[in-house]
Design a protein around this motif. Sequence first.
Motif, PDB file in Angstrom:
ATOM      1  N   LYS A 258      12.100-140.612 -20.889  1.00  0.00           N
ATOM      2  CA  LYS A 258      11.562-141.954 -20.650  1.00  0.00           C
ATOM      3  C   LYS A 258      11.413-142.248 -19.157  1.00  0.00           C
ATOM      4  N   GLY A 259      11.862-141.322 -18.325  1.00  0.00           N
ATOM      5  CA  GLY A 259      11.767-141.520 -16.884  1.00  0.00           C
ATOM      6  C   GLY A 259      12.868-142.362 -16.288  1.00  0.00           C
ATOM      7  N   LYS A 260      13.901-142.666 -17.074  1.00  0.00           N
ATOM      8  CA  LYS A 260      14.993-143.510 -16.586  1.00  0.00           C
ATOM      9  C   LYS A 260      15.969-142.733 -15.703  1.00  0.00           C
ATOM     10  N   ILE A 261      16.122-141.442 -15.963  1.00  0.00           N
ATOM     11  CA  ILE A 261      17.052-140.611 -15.198  1.00  0.00           C
ATOM     12  C   ILE A 261      16.295-139.868 -14.109  1.00  0.00           C
ATOM     13  N   THR A 262      16.677-140.117 -12.866  1.00  0.00           N
ATOM     14  CA  THR A 262      16.123-139.372 -11.728  1.00  0.00           C
ATOM     15  C   THR A 262      17.230-138.736 -10.890  1.00  0.00           C
ATOM     16  N   GLY A 263      18.422-139.348 -10.870  1.00  0.00           N
ATOM     17  CA  GLY A 263      19.501-138.864 -10.013  1.00  0.00           C
ATOM     18  C   GLY A 263      19.265-139.143  -8.545  1.00  0.00           C
ATOM     19  N   ARG A 264      18.275-139.956  -8.233  1.00  0.00           N
ATOM     20  CA  ARG A 264      17.898-140.200  -6.841  1.00  0.00           C
ATOM     21  C   ARG A 264      18.990-140.917  -6.060  1.00  0.00           C
ATOM     22  N   CYS A 265      19.770-141.751  -6.741  1.00  0.00           N
ATOM     23  CA  CYS A 265      20.807-142.539  -6.050  1.00  0.00           C
ATOM     24  C   CYS A 265      22.169-141.854  -6.053  1.00  0.00           C
ATOM     25  N   LYS A 266      22.292-140.700  -6.681  1.00  0.00           N
ATOM     26  CA  LYS A 266      23.576-140.011  -6.703  1.00  0.00           C
ATOM     27  C   LYS A 266      23.971-139.579  -5.297  1.00  0.00           C
ATOM     28  N   THR A 267      25.250-139.673  -5.013  1.00  0.00           N
ATOM     29  CA  THR A 267      25.749-139.226  -3.718  1.00  0.00           C
ATOM     30  C   THR A 267      26.444-137.881  -3.811  1.00  0.00           C
TER      31      THR A 267
END
Length: 449
Positions: A258-267
Amino acid sequence: MTKNYVGEYRQKLVSAEEAVTLVGSGDWVAYGHFAMAPRFLDEALAKRKDELRDVKIRCVCPMQIVEVAKVDPKYEHFIYHSGFLSPYDRHLGDRCMHISGLYHNGPATIRNGHAAHPRVFFLKTAPMDNHGFFNFGTSCSYHRALCDVADHIVVEVNNKAPVCLGGEQESVHISEVTHVVETDNYDMPVLPHDIPATDVQKSIASHIVEELEDGCTLQLGIGGLPNYVGKILAESDLKDLGVHSEMMCDAFVDLFEKGKITGRCKTRHKYKMVYTFALGSQRLYDFLDHNPACGIYPVDICNNPEEIGQNYKQVAINNAIMVDIYGQVSSESADFRQISGTGGQLDFTYGAWLSEGGKSFICMPSTNRLKDGRTVSRIVPFITPGNIVTAPRTIPMFIVTEYGKANIIGKSVWQRAEMLINIAHPDFRDELIKDAQKQKIWTRTNKIE
């Protein structure tokens, strides 16, 4: 030019019946975990029952009945142990002994010699690749630690096992292996993709989701509740979610597609969906196969609270059987009967506490219906004798029932009692207040809404 390992493979190729002759009386034997428990080797070892005595077997949550336990109810030949009881383990009753422990400590427990030394490690793997490696498939867990210490490693090859990319420590090399056993490539154990949520679970899920924010990192488990949480999130406006979860489940596939998971904000492990084992449908296994969006790690990395805590807004969602009015959580036993295990609940509950903006949720229906027809409260005055405390009162944040949620972090004993009684079933609140008064944790300022 890459070395050709086919010759070495053929030299080590034997039948399951020959491979299990490595086991002698008195030995400890380790099995692969979850969906990667060996079937052919287990059945072959069970057939040697009358030749052996006092062989101890250890596993974690196998998705099949373990034959060595089934054939020897008196423990004369085999004593079977599980670090986390699966439904199949529970079916065995007292033929399955539990090994307790924090899941993330498993590799160190093995490597440092705290656990009994395994003479042989039997595990299911994906087929050997061109470089001589057998991928651990859907269970990284502490397989590498067992490979490091076992005297013999025997791989049971199955070409239906997905190749789950690391991460790290997700494979074993042919040079380390004593024997290779080929199978008929039986199907991977699957769980239903769309387990329906009850009305109670839907209410609990709604209380959780209203606490979630853009960019949070998710840990979900299995069953109707996490599936429904996934469904709500898939239709929500939330974006840039991440995954750092002990278990990879079908809900994450839905959210990713659905495009909800990107992991872009994970540190930590940015853009990667991090996990240590997977259980679910064939669709999940197909999604994981050679997928660089996913990273499987050993449990001492995946479940390490300090590692979890490095993620931004880590969310941990776990189930409980019973919570007392002090905030102690029992999630793995009923009276003196072991039902599951500590697993990663404490790891992730504490890891979320360490995370900037992190939140943990311990979830349960407010009541339980017993076999004799009585209905009892799951929020209780104190953890009853025989039940195990899975999470001490100092760790959990939100306790959630269908009647609401209570953030008990930083609260006094009388505040906790009030908050938890407020989310108990209304039929039991008066009695719980009386219990709190007897236990001298109720004050004149307490009130129930």
